[in-house]
Design a protein around this motif. Structure first.
Motif, PDB file in Angstrom:
ATOM      1  N   THR A  85       0.809  -1.223   0.000  1.00  0.00           N
ATOM      2  CA  THR A  85       0.000   0.000   0.000  1.00  0.00           C
ATOM      3  C   THR A  85       0.840   1.271   0.000  1.00  0.00           C
ATOM      4  N   LEU A  86       2.199   1.159  -0.078  1.00  0.00           N
ATOM      5  CA  LEU A  86       3.056   2.340  -0.138  1.00  0.00           C
ATOM      6  C   LEU A  86       2.803   3.084  -1.446  1.00  0.00           C
ATOM      7  N   GLU A  87       2.710   4.402  -1.364  1.00  0.00           N
ATOM      8  CA  GLU A  87       2.520   5.180  -2.586  1.00  0.00           C
ATOM      9  C   GLU A  87       3.786   5.173  -3.442  1.00  0.00           C
ATOM     10  N   GLU A  88       4.946   5.201  -2.806  1.00  0.00           N
ATOM     11  CA  GLU A  88       6.196   5.150  -3.543  1.00  0.00           C
ATOM     12  C   GLU A  88       6.781   3.746  -3.400  1.00  0.00           C
ATOM     13  N   TYR A  89       6.539   2.899  -4.394  1.00  0.00           N
ATOM     14  CA  TYR A  89       7.025   1.511  -4.370  1.00  0.00           C
ATOM     15  C   TYR A  89       7.611   1.229  -5.740  1.00  0.00           C
ATOM     16  N   LYS A  90       8.856   1.743  -5.931  1.00  0.00           N
ATOM     17  CA  LYS A  90       9.484   1.690  -7.245  1.00  0.00           C
ATOM     18  C   LYS A  90      10.865   1.067  -7.168  1.00  0.00           C
TER      19      LYS A  90
ATOM     20  N   GLN B  41     -10.613   3.868   2.144  1.00  0.00           N
ATOM     21  CA  GLN B  41     -10.016   5.195   2.288  1.00  0.00           C
ATOM     22  C   GLN B  41      -9.571   5.767   0.930  1.00  0.00           C
ATOM     23  N   LYS B  42     -10.226   5.339  -0.143  1.00  0.00           N
ATOM     24  CA  LYS B  42      -9.809   5.773  -1.480  1.00  0.00           C
ATOM     25  C   LYS B  42     -10.132   7.257  -1.688  1.00  0.00           C
ATOM     26  N   VAL B  43      -9.311   7.892  -2.533  1.00  0.00           N
ATOM     27  CA  VAL B  43      -9.450   9.320  -2.845  1.00  0.00           C
ATOM     28  C   VAL B  43      -9.821   9.450  -4.309  1.00  0.00           C
ATOM     29  N   MET B  44     -11.025   9.951  -4.576  1.00  0.00           N
ATOM     30  CA  MET B  44     -11.501  10.114  -5.947  1.00  0.00           C
ATOM     31  C   MET B  44     -10.763  11.289  -6.606  1.00  0.00           C
ATOM     32  N   ASN B  45     -10.449  11.122  -7.911  1.00  0.00           N
ATOM     33  CA  ASN B  45      -9.827  12.184  -8.716  1.00  0.00           C
ATOM     34  C   ASN B  45      -8.616  12.793  -7.997  1.00  0.00           C
ATOM     35  N   SER B  46      -7.743  11.930  -7.559  1.00  0.00           N
ATOM     36  CA  SER B  46      -6.573  12.356  -6.797  1.00  0.00           C
ATOM     37  C   SER B  46      -5.566  13.057  -7.701  1.00  0.00           C
ATOM     38  N   ASP B  47      -4.883  14.043  -7.130  1.00  0.00           N
ATOM     39  CA  ASP B  47      -3.845  14.758  -7.871  1.00  0.00           C
ATOM     40  C   ASP B  47      -2.672  13.850  -8.224  1.00  0.00           C
ATOM     41  N   LYS B  48      -2.490  12.785  -7.439  1.00  0.00           N
ATOM     42  CA  LYS B  48      -1.381  11.871  -7.697  1.00  0.00           C
ATOM     43  C   LYS B  48      -1.648  10.963  -8.881  1.00  0.00           C
ATOM     44  N   CYS B  49      -2.849  11.000  -9.403  1.00  0.00           N
ATOM     45  CA  CYS B  49      -3.200  10.185 -10.567  1.00  0.00           C
ATOM     46  C   CYS B  49      -3.328  11.107 -11.781  1.00  0.00           C
ATOM     47  N   SER B  50      -2.183  11.734 -12.171  1.00  0.00           N
ATOM     48  CA  SER B  50      -2.144  12.657 -13.323  1.00  0.00           C
ATOM     49  C   SER B  50      -3.197  13.745 -13.198  1.00  0.00           C
ATOM     50  N   MET B  51      -3.157  14.391 -12.074  1.00  0.00           N
ATOM     51  CA  MET B  51      -4.006  15.554 -11.842  1.00  0.00           C
ATOM     52  C   MET B  51      -5.492  15.227 -11.972  1.00  0.00           C
ATOM     53  N   GLY B  52      -5.902  14.239 -11.235  1.00  0.00           N
ATOM     54  CA  GLY B  52      -7.324  13.957 -11.144  1.00  0.00           C
ATOM     55  C   GLY B  52      -7.875  13.010 -12.184  1.00  0.00           C
ATOM     56  N   ASN B  53      -7.023  12.243 -12.867  1.00  0.00           N
ATOM     57  CA  ASN B  53      -7.498  11.310 -13.896  1.00  0.00           C
ATOM     58  C   ASN B  53      -7.714   9.892 -13.363  1.00  0.00           C
ATOM     59  N   GLY B  54      -7.745   9.742 -12.043  1.00  0.00           N
ATOM     60  CA  GLY B  54      -7.974   8.416 -11.478  1.00  0.00           C
ATOM     61  C   GLY B  54      -8.241   8.494  -9.992  1.00  0.00           C
ATOM     62  N   THR B  55      -8.455   7.360  -9.395  1.00  0.00           N
ATOM     63  CA  THR B  55      -8.756   7.260  -7.963  1.00  0.00           C
ATOM     64  C   THR B  55      -7.569   6.625  -7.261  1.00  0.00           C
ATOM     65  N   LEU B  56      -7.051   7.278  -6.234  1.00  0.00           N
ATOM     66  CA  LEU B  56      -5.953   6.733  -5.439  1.00  0.00           C
ATOM     67  C   LEU B  56      -6.535   5.753  -4.431  1.00  0.00           C
ATOM     68  N   GLU B  57      -6.127   4.500  -4.575  1.00  0.00           N
ATOM     69  CA  GLU B  57      -6.703   3.435  -3.749  1.00  0.00           C
ATOM     70  C   GLU B  57      -5.610   2.461  -3.359  1.00  0.00           C
ATOM     71  N   CYS B  58      -5.358   2.333  -2.050  1.00  0.00           N
ATOM     72  CA  CYS B  58      -4.357   1.408  -1.523  1.00  0.00           C
ATOM     73  C   CYS B  58      -2.984   1.655  -2.158  1.00  0.00           C
ATOM     74  N   GLY B  59      -2.618   2.957  -2.354  1.00  0.00           N
ATOM     75  CA  GLY B  59      -1.298   3.290  -2.846  1.00  0.00           C
ATOM     76  C   GLY B  59      -1.162   3.327  -4.351  1.00  0.00           C
ATOM     77  N   SER B  60      -2.150   2.867  -5.118  1.00  0.00           N
ATOM     78  CA  SER B  60      -2.056   2.859  -6.575  1.00  0.00           C
ATOM     79  C   SER B  60      -3.257   3.560  -7.183  1.00  0.00           C
ATOM     80  N   CYS B  61      -3.118   3.917  -8.466  1.00  0.00           N
ATOM     81  CA  CYS B  61      -4.179   4.636  -9.162  1.00  0.00           C
ATOM     82  C   CYS B  61      -5.058   3.682  -9.957  1.00  0.00           C
TER      83      CYS B  61
END
Length: 790
Positions: free
Chosen positions: A52-57, A461-481
């Motif tokens: 669920t880490l947002e930065e997992y690269k 705890q998902k975030v709709m239209n998150s800025d981390k998903c190319s400025m609102g082009n997706g939903t941030l859910e469990c660390g991924s878009c």
């Protein structure tokens, strides 16, 4: 070109020379990496986890697979892993107890009584269930009898049964109730004569025909049973089969009218000398309305819908008997025993016994079958399709039977345990499901509430239209878009309208293949988007669309043997579709059952101890003489007469084996007045300790049940008194001497008589003359003197 890191991994996989490189290789090929969401990941396999880490690269900036094997996630540095596990919680767990006095609390025979499970799909959870048949447990015994004319002599014996039966049952329980009902058949043609006079008196001294009567509800007063049965009369009908199933249905569902208690063992004694009508037979009398399985007894106890509703089906009757915990005992004549023995295979917990011609052995049958019922515990469940339950029985003397739901050889008060391994095979529309596990014939059960965990906590705890998903082009859910429609890429950075969307398709090719997405998808933003198939239930999956859920092996024409046996999934290790078998099945097409009870011989051993159970069937050891379905047949071994004589001797005559050994005899021993004259049945004879000749034979019924028929009375030699023999010999010798003397005297008399007669005859025929005897010489001599006269 491939990135340097990926190229190294591919080379390590191909060459197989660096052991340290093997783990990353395997990490790239596993069942987990195909999941797109956390819920899908944890539902895929218990070995999968979601980072669920947002930065997992990786070091090169590319992302690791978020759904991966747990070991891989740890090696790749993920410190926040969503990995829910199954758990159990007992919500009702009262201790086992006996019934005791009527005024005391009710008995508890099943422990625990309720449990709540949280199940992750594919991850089994074990629970232990204890079962004990309480001592002095209340018994409700309802006697339902065929009162057609042919059973009239049985009715006369039944009039004396109540007191005897109560006395015998007191040895089992102090809380015993007895009831009585009778049946004939539907009062329409062709079952009974509809001539007005025959509807009143179908035969001399007979009552009017009827369907079923609840004559005496369950009652503690056995004298009342005797009095009421004493005034009953037989009735009559035309055809051979009777309306017994109608009667059993009403006895089962009319709980308040019959008087069934909730906390009691419910027994029904069903006696008849005829077969039964079943669903569909009602059409003969113009009755086409299906049986509704409801109670239709009026205040007088009469079945009011007999001429309106059809007979119940066997399956319908079985379901109602299970629901009300009714255990039927079929006490039938020898000629009908085969039919009712087959019927017991389709009605849970039912048993059958041979009734004497005049029902004189009813009490013995009740005791024998009650002991048979209480000497065994078998558990069943009604788990939903997506829940499987595997059993292990822990019986007496430390006996452990994997795959078995049954323990036998028990006595009242014995406690046995069952280990239940409960697994959710898939998610369901209902998040919370409930099923029961119960011992057959008990009115107690274990209520299992199952909550299948198909979602991760982080999904709430998902975030709709998150800025981390190319400025609102997706939903941030469990660390991924999760990208919106028309957007692609890890961060939803690509649009379906981009002209160069599929230009860089190198990462969409599997290995050295030149085919993009295995020819079953298109490369979008460096990722394969698999084509949709016309059948929505068929799905193509995999990083390169190399897998699907419809190309697995088939068994009997069904994919993976059907949904009850397994499902077709993608095996990322082999890059092929394979069957993921449900618990209880195995094989490439889930064609093999892992159950052992189908291989268990009559002595409780798997394949009789002379073979192995493979795919639910016995493979007998070729080095032994045993053959057959369960390796029980042995042509070179002692015959069945020799093998079974000890069981016949102990079960029928109470001699020979010990009580414990006798209880382990696998086959029922049925006494008959005369053995059947069947040329195909072997007649067995042995001499017991009293030098009496015992005759018995064996038969295999249509349902596969093996039974032993023994002649009730052995043929014993008449005892010999030696004094009488000696006296007899002496008297015989004297008599013979006198007879010989008499004969000798008679012969002598005859001979003398003949001689005397001959003498008399000769004397009578004699002729006398006067001539002198020429040899006669007179006593004087005369001499003449020659000189005299000169």
């Amino acid at each position: 070109m491939l990135p340097t890191d990926n190229l190294a991994r591919h080379l390590a996989c191909i060459l197989g020379v660096l052991a340290v490189a093997l783990t990353p290789c395997l990490a790239q090929s596993n069942i987990c990496t195909d999941a797109k969401t956390c819920g899908e990941c944890i539902s895929l396999d218990p070995t999968c986890g979601w980072c669920t880490l947002e930065e997992y690269k990786k070091a090169d900036g590319n992302s690791f697979p978020r759904c991966d094997l747990l070991n891989n996630l740890g090696q790749n540095g993920c410190t926040d892993i969503s990995n829910p596990s199954s758990s159990s919680n007992k919500t009702k767990d009262e201790p086992l107890s006996n019934a005791g006095n009527i005024a005391e609390s009710e008995a508890v025979q099943v422990k625990p009584q309720a449990i709540h499970l949280k199940l992750r799909p594919g991850q089994p959870t074990e629970i232990t269930m204890q079962v004990r048949q309480a001592e002095d447990y209340p018994v409700d015994l309802y006697y339902v009898m065929d009162l057609s004319k042919s059973m009239e002599d049985d009715l006369n014996n039944l009039k004396q049964l109540g007191t005897t039966l109560a006395e015998e049952m007191k040895a089992i329980t102090s809380n015993f109730r007895l009831g009585f009902g009778s049946f004939v058949d539907k009062t329409v043609m062709p079952y009974v004569s509809t001539v007005p006079s025959k509807l009143i008196h179908p035969c001399p001294g007979c009552e009017a025909p009827y369907g079923f009567k609840n004559i005496l509800p369950l009652n503690l007063d056995t004298d009342l049973f005797t009095n009421i049965v004493g005034v009953q009369n037989a009735s009559g009908n035309l055809d051979a089969p009777e309306g017994g199933l109608d009667a059993l249905m009403q006895v089962t569902v009319c709980t308040s009218e019959i008087g069934w208690r909730k906390q009691a063992r419910h027994l029904v004694i069903f006696t008849t000398d005829a077969p039964f009508h079943y669903a569909g037979d009602g059409k003969l009398g113009g009755i086409v309305t299906p049986n509704d399985g409801s109670c239709h007894l009026n205040l007088n106890g009469d079945y009011t819908q007999s001429t309106i509703l059809d007979y119940p089906s066997i399956g319908q009757l079985n379901a109602k008997m299970q629901e009300n915990s009714i255990i039927p005992i079929f006490a039938v004549t020898y000629t009908e025993f085969g039919i009712y023995s087959n019927l017991t295979q389709y009605i849970e917990a039912a048993t059958a016994g041979i009734l004497a011609v005049d029902s004189s052995n009813v009490v013995d049958l009740v005791k024998e079958n009650y002991n048979k019922i209480t000497s065994k515990v078998e558990v069943v469940d009604n788990a939903p399709e997506n829940i499987t339950v595997a059993y292990t029985a822990h019986c007496l003397r430390g006996q452990v039977l994997p795959g078995s739901r049954e323990c036998s050889g028990l006595k009242l008060g014995d406690t046995v345990n069952f280990t239940l391994s409960v697994t959710a095979t898939s998610c369901s529309e209902q998040r919370i499901q409930t099923f029961t596990v119960r011992p057959i014939g008990f009115n107690e059960d274990l209520v299992v509430t199952v909550e299948v965990v198909c979602e991760c906590d982080c999904e709430a705890q998902k975030v709709m239209n998150s800025d981390k998903c190319s400025m609102g082009n997706g939903t941030l859910e469990c660390g991924s878009c999760t990208c919106n429609q028309g957007r692609y890429g890890e961060d939803c950075e690509c649009s379906g309208n981009d002209a160069d969307l599929g230009d860089n398709d190198l990462s969409c090719r599997a290995g050295n293949s030149s085919i993009v997405c295995s020819g079953r998808g298109s490369c979008v933003c460096g990722q394969c988007v698999c084509f949709q198939r016309p059948d929505p239930t068929q799905q193509v999956s995999g990083a390169h669309c190399e897998c699907d859920n419809f190309s697995c092996d088939r068994y009997k024409g069904e994919l993976c043997g059907g949904p009850d046996r397994g499902v077709c999934v993608c095996d990322e290790k082999t890059k092929r579709s394979k069957c993921n078998c449900k618990p209880g099945f195995e094989g490439d097409a889930c064609e093999c059952s892992t159950r052992l009870d189908t291989c268990r011989a009559s002595n409780g051993l798997i394949c009789n101890g002379f073979g192995v159970c493979n795919c639910g069937k016995c493979e007998c050891n070729v080095t032994t003489p045993y053959r057959g379905e369960r390796c029980e047949e042995c042509p070179a071994c002692p015959g069945k007469c020799e093998v079974n004589k000890d069981c016949v001797e102990c079960k029928q005559f109470g001699q020979g084996l010990s009580e414990e050994q006798c209880d382990r005899c696998p086959y029922p021993v049925i006494p008959v007045k005369e053995l059947p004259s069947d040329e195909q049945s072997e007649r067995c004879l042995y001499h017991n300790d009293k030098d009496c000749s015992v005759l018995f034979t064996y038969q295999t019924l249509e349902n596969g049940t093996f039974i032993l028929l023994v002649q009730e009375e052995p043929v014993c030699p008449v005892p010999v008194n030696s004094a009488f023999i000696i006296i007899g010999i002496v008297v015989g010798i004297i008599i013979i001497g006198l007879i010989l003397l008499f004969i000798w005297r008679l012969l002598t008399y005859i001979h003398d008589s003949r001689e005397f007669a001959r003498f008399e005859k000769d004397r009578a025929q004699a002729k006398w003359d006067q001539s002198e005897n020429p040899i006669y010489k007179p006593s004087t001599s005369t001499y003449k003197n020659p000189l005299y006269g000169k």
